[in-house]
Scaffold this motif. Structure first.
Motif, PDB file in Angstrom:
ATOM      1  N   LEU A  78       0.814  -1.207   0.000  1.00 19.66           N
ATOM      2  CA  LEU A  78       0.000   0.000   0.000  1.00 19.66           C
ATOM      3  C   LEU A  78       0.853   1.264   0.000  1.00 19.66           C
ATOM      4  O   LEU A  78       0.634   2.181  -0.795  1.00 19.66           O
ATOM      5  N   GLN A 197      -9.039   0.829  15.372  1.00 19.38           N
ATOM      6  CA  GLN A 197      -9.310  -0.243  14.411  1.00 19.38           C
ATOM      7  C   GLN A 197      -8.401  -1.453  14.622  1.00 19.38           C
ATOM      8  O   GLN A 197      -8.714  -2.552  14.161  1.00 19.38           O
ATOM      9  N   GLY A 228      -8.070  -1.328   9.654  1.00 17.41           N
ATOM     10  CA  GLY A 228      -8.940  -0.966   8.538  1.00 17.41           C
ATOM     11  C   GLY A 228      -8.309  -1.373   7.221  1.00 17.41           C
ATOM     12  O   GLY A 228      -7.932  -2.535   7.022  1.00 17.41           O
ATOM     13  N   GLN A 229      -8.157  -0.419   6.310  1.00 20.61           N
ATOM     14  CA  GLN A 229      -7.585  -0.706   5.004  1.00 20.61           C
ATOM     15  C   GLN A 229      -6.059  -0.629   5.006  1.00 20.61           C
ATOM     16  O   GLN A 229      -5.424  -0.882   3.983  1.00 20.61           O
TER      17      GLN A 229
END
Length: 268
Positions: A78, A197, A228-229
């Motif tokens: 990412l 998260q 999360g992401q």
């Protein structure tokens, strides 16, 4: 404008990752007095301090001398960040170069922090900005963590982790491992959301650390759980050149321009 949006995304992501390790202005470890040479001699003859105490003292010593530093984060495919520079805690001065990579795009930046004055150059075009000049940010009105930066006396965002150490054990001479509880740190809203998260995993984040013969922290690596992401993230910081003089100067007025309002709005 596409480049501008990509830049804002990268900066926001960089900041969100770094603040999970960041401290607020309160630095409990920094209040400890540095050990004198006589105390160090005495300590050598006495039994070793417990590992947690030794690490807290090593974090504290980062307040006492100029240094070079390098910090990086890797969040799978990412994003990644790399910040390398030098700092002088006594004068609250910091300069470095930063590379932020996200979605296959690399963004390079140069940064100078002098007290609350922040100057930055970036490798991507911004509307109305001369890429050859430094953009100026008023650090008293801007979140440095959203710029991927620590406070000038804590450029790598690690000093405040000392009082978040839950467990610590010595694995060798100057080598340690243990866990930290990220929920014990007060962080900006973006970082707090990420920590939430992570769930219970945020209370037991594994780390490895190293110190040198003079008791300075020389490396700190932690592996943060997915949030999360954002996938699981490895953050590593190294420190070196303790006591080596650091000279950081303010850019000439002719080389400075105000940061664009759109970018300031994202970082306020």
């Amino acid at each position: 404008m596409k480049s501008s949006r990509a830049l804002l995304l990268a900066l926001a992501l960089s900041g969100a990752l770094s603040v999970t390790a960041a401290c607020d202005d309160k630095n409990t470890a920094g209040d400890a007095a540095p050990a004198t040479s006589a105390a160090a001699t005495s300590a050598a003859a006495a039994p070793q301090a417990d590992p947690r105490t030794e690490l807290v003292n090593a974090f504290s010593k980062l307040n006492s001398a100029p240094m070079a530093y390098s910090t990086s984060t890797e969040s799978g495919t990412l994003a990644s960040t790399k910040l390398t520079g030098s700092a002088d805690p006594a004068t609250k001065a910091n300069s470095g170069t930063m590379v932020i990579t996200t979605n296959g795009q690399a963004i390079n930046a140069q940064v100078i922090v002098l007290g609350t004055d922040v100057y930055m150059k970036m490798s991507v075009p911004l509307p109305g900005i001369d890429p050859k000049k430094w953009m100026y940010f008023d650090g008293s009105k801007t979140s440095l963590t959203k710029l991927g930066l620590g406070n000038p006396d804590d450029p790598a965002n690690v000093k405040g982790l000392a009082d978040a150490i839950v467990t610590a054990e010595r694995t060798g001479t100057g080598a340690f491992k243990g866990t930290i509880d990220l929920t014990k740190r007060k962080v900006p809203e973006s970082g707090a959301a990420l920590i939430q998260q992570m769930g219970d995993a945020a209370k037991s984040v594994p780390f490895e650390a190293a110190t040198n013969a003079d008791g300075y922290l020389t490396s700190f690596t932690m592996t943060m759980p997915a949030a999360g992401q954002v996938p699981a993230t490895t953050a590593k910081t190294t420190f070196s050149d303790f006591g080596k003089p650091v000279t950081i100067t303010k850019p000439a007025a002719a080389e400075v321009q105000p940061a664009p309002a759109a970018l300031l709005a994202q970082l306020g």
